[in-house]
Write a protein that holds these residues in place. Structure first.
Motif, PDB file in Angstrom:
ATOM      1  N   ASP A   6      29.858  73.045  10.059  1.00 37.53           N
ATOM      2  CA  ASP A   6      30.420  72.315   8.915  1.00 37.53           C
ATOM      3  C   ASP A   6      31.686  71.542   9.270  1.00 37.53           C
ATOM      4  O   ASP A   6      32.347  70.996   8.382  1.00 37.53           O
ATOM      5  CB  ASP A   6      30.732  73.285   7.765  1.00 37.53           C
ATOM      6  N   PHE A   7      32.003  71.488  10.576  1.00 40.99           N
ATOM      7  CA  PHE A   7      33.226  70.822  11.015  1.00 40.99           C
ATOM      8  C   PHE A   7      32.911  69.903  12.193  1.00 40.99           C
ATOM      9  O   PHE A   7      31.963  70.126  12.942  1.00 40.99           O
ATOM     10  CB  PHE A   7      34.277  71.854  11.417  1.00 40.99           C
ATOM     11  N   SER A   8      33.738  68.879  12.350  1.00 43.37           N
ATOM     12  CA  SER A   8      33.556  67.943  13.458  1.00 43.37           C
ATOM     13  C   SER A   8      34.015  68.596  14.754  1.00 43.37           C
ATOM     14  O   SER A   8      35.182  68.994  14.874  1.00 43.37           O
ATOM     15  CB  SER A   8      34.353  66.662  13.204  1.00 43.37           C
ATOM     16  N   VAL A   9      33.106  68.698  15.714  1.00 44.35           N
ATOM     17  CA  VAL A   9      33.435  69.300  17.010  1.00 44.35           C
ATOM     18  C   VAL A   9      32.737  68.509  18.114  1.00 44.35           C
ATOM     19  O   VAL A   9      31.726  67.836  17.881  1.00 44.35           O
ATOM     20  CB  VAL A   9      32.985  70.775  17.087  1.00 44.35           C
ATOM     21  N   GLU A  10      33.284  68.606  19.319  1.00 44.08           N
ATOM     22  CA  GLU A  10      32.614  68.076  20.507  1.00 44.08           C
ATOM     23  C   GLU A  10      31.759  69.212  21.071  1.00 44.08           C
ATOM     24  O   GLU A  10      32.266  70.108  21.739  1.00 44.08           O
ATOM     25  CB  GLU A  10      33.639  67.597  21.530  1.00 44.08           C
ATOM     26  N   PRO A  61      38.667  73.725  15.343  1.00 40.81           N
ATOM     27  CA  PRO A  61      39.192  72.401  15.006  1.00 40.81           C
ATOM     28  C   PRO A  61      40.260  72.520  13.921  1.00 40.81           C
ATOM     29  O   PRO A  61      40.328  73.520  13.199  1.00 40.81           O
ATOM     30  CB  PRO A  61      37.958  71.650  14.516  1.00 40.81           C
ATOM     31  N   GLN A  96      23.097  75.449  12.980  1.00 38.57           N
ATOM     32  CA  GLN A  96      22.199  74.306  12.840  1.00 38.57           C
ATOM     33  C   GLN A  96      20.783  74.750  12.469  1.00 38.57           C
ATOM     34  O   GLN A  96      20.136  74.157  11.590  1.00 38.57           O
ATOM     35  CB  GLN A  96      22.142  73.498  14.153  1.00 38.57           C
ATOM     36  N   TRP A 105      27.404  77.908  16.796  1.00 42.39           N
ATOM     37  CA  TRP A 105      27.158  76.547  16.291  1.00 42.39           C
ATOM     38  C   TRP A 105      25.657  76.268  16.230  1.00 42.39           C
ATOM     39  O   TRP A 105      25.152  75.733  15.232  1.00 42.39           O
ATOM     40  CB  TRP A 105      27.853  75.535  17.197  1.00 42.39           C
ATOM     41  N   ARG A 146      40.847  71.300  10.948  1.00 40.30           N
ATOM     42  CA  ARG A 146      40.527  71.562   9.546  1.00 40.30           C
ATOM     43  C   ARG A 146      40.086  73.007   9.346  1.00 40.30           C
ATOM     44  O   ARG A 146      40.401  73.625   8.332  1.00 40.30           O
ATOM     45  CB  ARG A 146      39.449  70.586   9.051  1.00 40.30           C
ATOM     46  N   ARG A 194      37.352  65.565  -0.215  1.00 40.66           N
ATOM     47  CA  ARG A 194      37.218  65.157   1.187  1.00 40.66           C
ATOM     48  C   ARG A 194      36.177  64.070   1.402  1.00 40.66           C
ATOM     49  O   ARG A 194      36.271  63.307   2.360  1.00 40.66           O
ATOM     50  CB  ARG A 194      36.831  66.370   2.050  1.00 40.66           C
ATOM     51  N   TRP A 195      35.176  64.016   0.551  1.00 37.13           N
ATOM     52  CA  TRP A 195      33.991  63.187   0.777  1.00 37.13           C
ATOM     53  C   TRP A 195      34.122  61.877   0.006  1.00 37.13           C
ATOM     54  O   TRP A 195      34.467  61.859  -1.172  1.00 37.13           O
ATOM     55  CB  TRP A 195      32.763  63.975   0.311  1.00 37.13           C
TER      56      TRP A 195
END
Length: 206
Positions: free
Chosen positions: A24-28, A114, A44, A40, A116, A149-150
């Motif tokens: 649910d978060f932006s990650v590399e 991350p 998914q 992770w 957030r 946020r969206w």
């Protein structure tokens, strides 16, 4: 499923608490440590299974004010609500104890999260609000958080106006979906670890 269900799955599979929230978060993804990547990836798989389950399809098609294309976002939150209502059916760990365990596990890996997610963990440290996700007020706050946020957040306002109905509509789909989800997760863990014995620990009789 939203935060609470992913944390429950992390506890049952003995995988990373933080890792199971990272979906649910932006990650590399390529830079994740192995334990975080496993969590992770499990997140998914859970999301895909839930989205395609017939109970989810049924929930999204129910008549209500909110637009069907956004119902899946709200579904994740109200499914957490029902998991908490039926907690004793799915866990032998008392709810308050589980919330404390989840917070402890998240704090251990806070610095590998991350920004957030780190902020969310800090808010839990100040006041562990996980159990509040099982209240109407908690559901409303979770939806408003997404709305802030969206960039399309205004489309969720109709769900808030119809919130008691939306929550009621989710009960039967949750009860059909969640046992299937736990069986799915169990099978995925067997395949990934090469074990033949069930890996879900502490699960109460369904």
């Amino acid at each position: 499923m939203n935060y609470f269900a992913h944390l429950h799955i992390a506890s049952l599979t003995h995988t990373s608490w933080v890792g199971n929230l990272l979906g649910d978060f932006s990650v590399e993804v390529e830079s994740l440590d192995a334990d975080l990547w496993i969590g992770w990836q499990l997140h998914q798989k859970v999301d895909v299974m839930v989205d395609n389950h017939e109970a989810s399809v049924s929930f999204r098609s129910m008549p209500r004010k909110g637009r069907r294309r956004f119902a899946g976002i709200v579904q994740d939150i109200v499914m957490d609500y029902w998991l908490i209502q039926y907690w004793d059916r799915f866990s032998s760990v008392p709810l308050d104890a589980f919330c404390d365990q989840a917070l402890f596990g998240l704090v251990q890996d806070k610095e590998r999260s991350p920004e957030r997610l780190q902020n969310m963990i800090r808010s839990l440290e100040n006041e562990n609000w996980l159990a509040n996700l099982g209240t109407i007020d908690g559901v409303e706050k979770a939806i408003y958080s997404i709305m802030r946020r969206w960039r399309h957040g205004e489309y969720l306002a109709d769900f808030v106006e119809d919130l008691e109905l939306v929550i009621k509509q989710a009960e039967a789909p949750f009860l059909r979906l969640y046992p299937d989800l736990l069986k799915f997760v169990d099978e995925e863990m067997k395949k990934s670890r090469g074990h033949t014995q069930p890996r879900l620990m502490g699960l109460a009789t369904l």
